[in-house]
Design a protein around this motif. Sequence first.
Motif, PDB file in Angstrom:
ATOM      1  N   LYS A   1     -38.711 -89.667-107.620  1.00  0.00           N
ATOM      2  CA  LYS A   1     -38.259 -88.837-106.493  1.00  0.00           C
ATOM      3  C   LYS A   1     -36.828 -89.187-106.082  1.00  0.00           C
ATOM      4  CE  LYS A   1     -42.799 -87.834-104.478  1.00  0.00           C
ATOM      5  NZ  LYS A   1     -43.658 -87.953-103.282  1.00  0.00           N
TER       6      LYS A   1
ATOM      7  N   LEU B   1     -34.470 -87.904-108.840  1.00  0.00           N
ATOM      8  CA  LEU B   1     -34.326 -86.451-108.787  1.00  0.00           C
ATOM      9  C   LEU B   1     -33.480 -86.032-107.586  1.00  0.00           C
ATOM     10  CD1 LEU B   1     -35.064 -83.743-109.998  1.00  0.00           C
ATOM     11  CD2 LEU B   1     -37.259 -83.844-108.801  1.00  0.00           C
ATOM     12  N   SER B   2     -33.699 -86.667-106.452  1.00  0.00           N
ATOM     13  CA  SER B   2     -32.898 -86.358-105.254  1.00  0.00           C
ATOM     14  C   SER B   2     -31.434 -86.688-105.476  1.00  0.00           C
ATOM     15  CB  SER B   2     -33.439 -87.132-104.051  1.00  0.00           C
ATOM     16  OG  SER B   2     -34.753 -86.758-103.739  1.00  0.00           O
TER      17      SER B   2
ATOM     18  N   ILE C   1     -29.478 -84.028-107.535  1.00  0.00           N
ATOM     19  CA  ILE C   1     -29.226 -82.720-106.932  1.00  0.00           C
ATOM     20  C   ILE C   1     -28.140 -82.838-105.861  1.00  0.00           C
ATOM     21  CG2 ILE C   1     -30.258 -80.862-105.553  1.00  0.00           C
ATOM     22  CD1 ILE C   1     -32.954 -81.606-106.842  1.00  0.00           C
TER      23      ILE C   1
ATOM     24  N   VAL D   1     -32.967 -76.357-110.883  1.00  0.00           N
ATOM     25  CA  VAL D   1     -33.676 -77.475-111.501  1.00  0.00           C
ATOM     26  C   VAL D   1     -34.653 -76.887-112.509  1.00  0.00           C
ATOM     27  CG1 VAL D   1     -35.184 -79.465-111.165  1.00  0.00           C
ATOM     28  CG2 VAL D   1     -33.462 -78.898-109.441  1.00  0.00           C
TER      29      VAL D   1
ATOM     30  N   THR E   1     -41.937 -80.055-108.832  1.00  0.00           N
ATOM     31  CA  THR E   1     -41.413 -78.757-108.391  1.00  0.00           C
ATOM     32  C   THR E   1     -41.640 -78.562-106.889  1.00  0.00           C
ATOM     33  OG1 THR E   1     -41.935 -77.858-110.582  1.00  0.00           O
ATOM     34  CG2 THR E   1     -41.440 -76.280-108.837  1.00  0.00           C
TER      35      THR E   1
ATOM     36  N   VAL F   1     -39.154 -80.630-104.975  1.00  0.00           N
ATOM     37  CA  VAL F   1     -37.827 -80.004-104.917  1.00  0.00           C
ATOM     38  C   VAL F   1     -37.807 -78.914-103.857  1.00  0.00           C
ATOM     39  CG1 VAL F   1     -36.183 -78.554-106.185  1.00  0.00           C
ATOM     40  CG2 VAL F   1     -37.209 -80.546-107.301  1.00  0.00           C
ATOM     41  N   LYS F   2     -38.846 -78.081-103.826  1.00  0.00           N
ATOM     42  CA  LYS F   2     -38.880 -76.976-102.869  1.00  0.00           C
ATOM     43  C   LYS F   2     -38.974 -77.464-101.419  1.00  0.00           C
ATOM     44  CE  LYS F   2     -38.425 -73.210-105.192  1.00  0.00           C
ATOM     45  NZ  LYS F   2     -37.212 -72.384-104.940  1.00  0.00           N
TER      46      LYS F   2
ATOM     47  N   LYS G   1     -37.857 -80.491-100.277  1.00  0.00           N
ATOM     48  CA  LYS G   1     -36.652 -81.219 -99.856  1.00  0.00           C
ATOM     49  C   LYS G   1     -35.385 -80.382 -99.984  1.00  0.00           C
ATOM     50  CE  LYS G   1     -34.402 -85.700-100.179  1.00  0.00           C
ATOM     51  NZ  LYS G   1     -34.486 -87.085-100.691  1.00  0.00           N
TER      52      LYS G   1
ATOM     53  N   ILE H   1     -32.888 -74.514-103.494  1.00  0.00           N
ATOM     54  CA  ILE H   1     -32.700 -74.759-104.926  1.00  0.00           C
ATOM     55  C   ILE H   1     -33.671 -73.896-105.733  1.00  0.00           C
ATOM     56  CG2 ILE H   1     -33.082 -76.461-106.768  1.00  0.00           C
ATOM     57  CD1 ILE H   1     -30.456 -76.867-105.499  1.00  0.00           C
TER      58      ILE H   1
ATOM     59  N   THR I   1     -35.910 -73.007-108.960  1.00  0.00           N
ATOM     60  CA  THR I   1     -36.683 -73.756-109.948  1.00  0.00           C
ATOM     61  C   THR I   1     -37.017 -72.863-111.141  1.00  0.00           C
ATOM     62  OG1 THR I   1     -38.728 -73.211-108.777  1.00  0.00           O
ATOM     63  CG2 THR I   1     -37.683 -75.313-108.247  1.00  0.00           C
TER      64      THR I   1
END
Length: 550
Positions: free
Chosen positions: A69, A72-73, A76, A83, A100, A103-104, A106, A110, A112
């Motif tokens: 996590k 990945l953070s 971005i 992503v 996924t 990502v949505k 945080k 963005i 996906t």
Amino acid sequence: MSNSNDLNKKSNTNSDSNPNVVLFYPQLGWMDTFILDLPLSLIYVAFDCYKNGIEVRIVDQRIEKTNWKKALSNAIDENTTLVGFSVMSGNPILNALEATKFVKEKFPSIITVWGGMHVTICPKEVIEDVNIDYIIRGLASKSLYKLICFLTSKTFNNSNSLAITEIEGLGYKIDNKVHMNEMSTTTEYPSLNELNFSGVTLDNYTRFNYKDKVYSLFTSFGCPHKCRFCFAPIFWKDIKGKKWFPYKEDEVISHIVYMIKTHNIGYVSLLDENFFLDLKRAENILRGILNAGVKVSWGIRGARVDDLARMSDEMLALLEEIGVRQIMIGAESGSDRMLQLMKKGITVDQIILANKKLSHFPSINPSYNFLSGLPDENSEDIYKTAKLADQLIRDNPNASFSGLNQLIPFPGSELYDRCIELGHIPPKNLSDWGKVDTHYNKGKTPWIDKKTKNTLQSVQAALMFIDKKIARELIISSNSNNNSSSSNSSSKVALSKKFIYASIILAGKLYRPFALFRVRHSFFKFPVDYFFIKLGVTAMETFSKSTSRK
């Protein structure tokens, strides 16, 4: 929620800045404890982005483990266009879906995108998920770059207007209605020497018991055969003409030699679906590398029995001389009836012949894969598979088994409709597909009666231990002074790995006599060993997820 309902909506990327994309490779499952190959799907899909000056940032969950996590953070930022996730069926779906959703939650704005083998075969269930904005089916490199151009208003081929319908293989939603663009009917791959590895650290990719650096690659793509259980005919069905796409011999030779010399590679893993389809090509490649004066060990993943059966002793001697250590072979069944039902194109006699030929070259370890759980299969067919496995290790002490996999009915495969006729209820959503497992299938198989199921599970457990692979592989690992993964691990993790290996070695020694008894006396009642092994696999998967290489 960002889901392409409004096609006028573009990425939040600043049009005056250079966009970047983040590509995520999910953990695969319990085998991550033992094998970490390069995320080649991401390397290939990134090609057109790299070529056109778009920065690509790769996050490999198998490497990051519990730090994924944060990694990945950190990847971005305000210039990230999307992503992307490369996803195979089964457990990788659950890990990719979790990432996924992360990502949505945080980064709500963005976009996906999912691609990969499962997306190509089962696109409907993927694009219907609320967390996934786009999917790309088939070969995705050029389509991914086109999508970035569309989202960022960049030009493509000096054209200022790129319609979303022009992006081949793209799936998307408009007003909650799913749209699927036409698939590409042609193939285009970057040359091997054009592949860009800047997004990964080669040293991270190895095998649990190899002291040498491992380099994995494809020298060809596709397969012309039409096995009824396989995903390959589904994946390549839209491609016109031939279904096998080899790189040129000289290109393969020069690339492998370069990688060995430049990156100090000690083990080369060929991941082709069918490396020996053209025996002369395979011979020329291996002889060319041998003549270049480089010496490494080799593993060859894709080999057919009929190709090995027609292989000359001179060719087999070349494999041994160049350092081939393992060949993975699709034997599939010990029943000629089932081999014909599968349209495998081989016979049991050919399997026995190929194995006997390989027995004369003891440094080559053949690893056979079997498949069961097919419609119209019965316990007698599985008995024959067990008997064949016993004969293979009697004829060739170096023979081993990668497992008795269970059929997964994929939509579009020839066996799928037969499974539906017999009561198969396919997964309805991504979470259901994430529970699919060729080793320990959680789905219902109404065509398998209780006796056949007990036989299947007992043979599946026994095949993991009747050979000598544990003694050959894990004992080497536990005694090795040079464990490449431990150099990047804490001492606690290294001790945990040693404990797991020691436990497997001990369990194997204790269980092997009973496994052999099962196979040699057709004693397949009460498959309690199957469930104990399943618990062990679950523990290894938990360990693989919870330990970090950082």
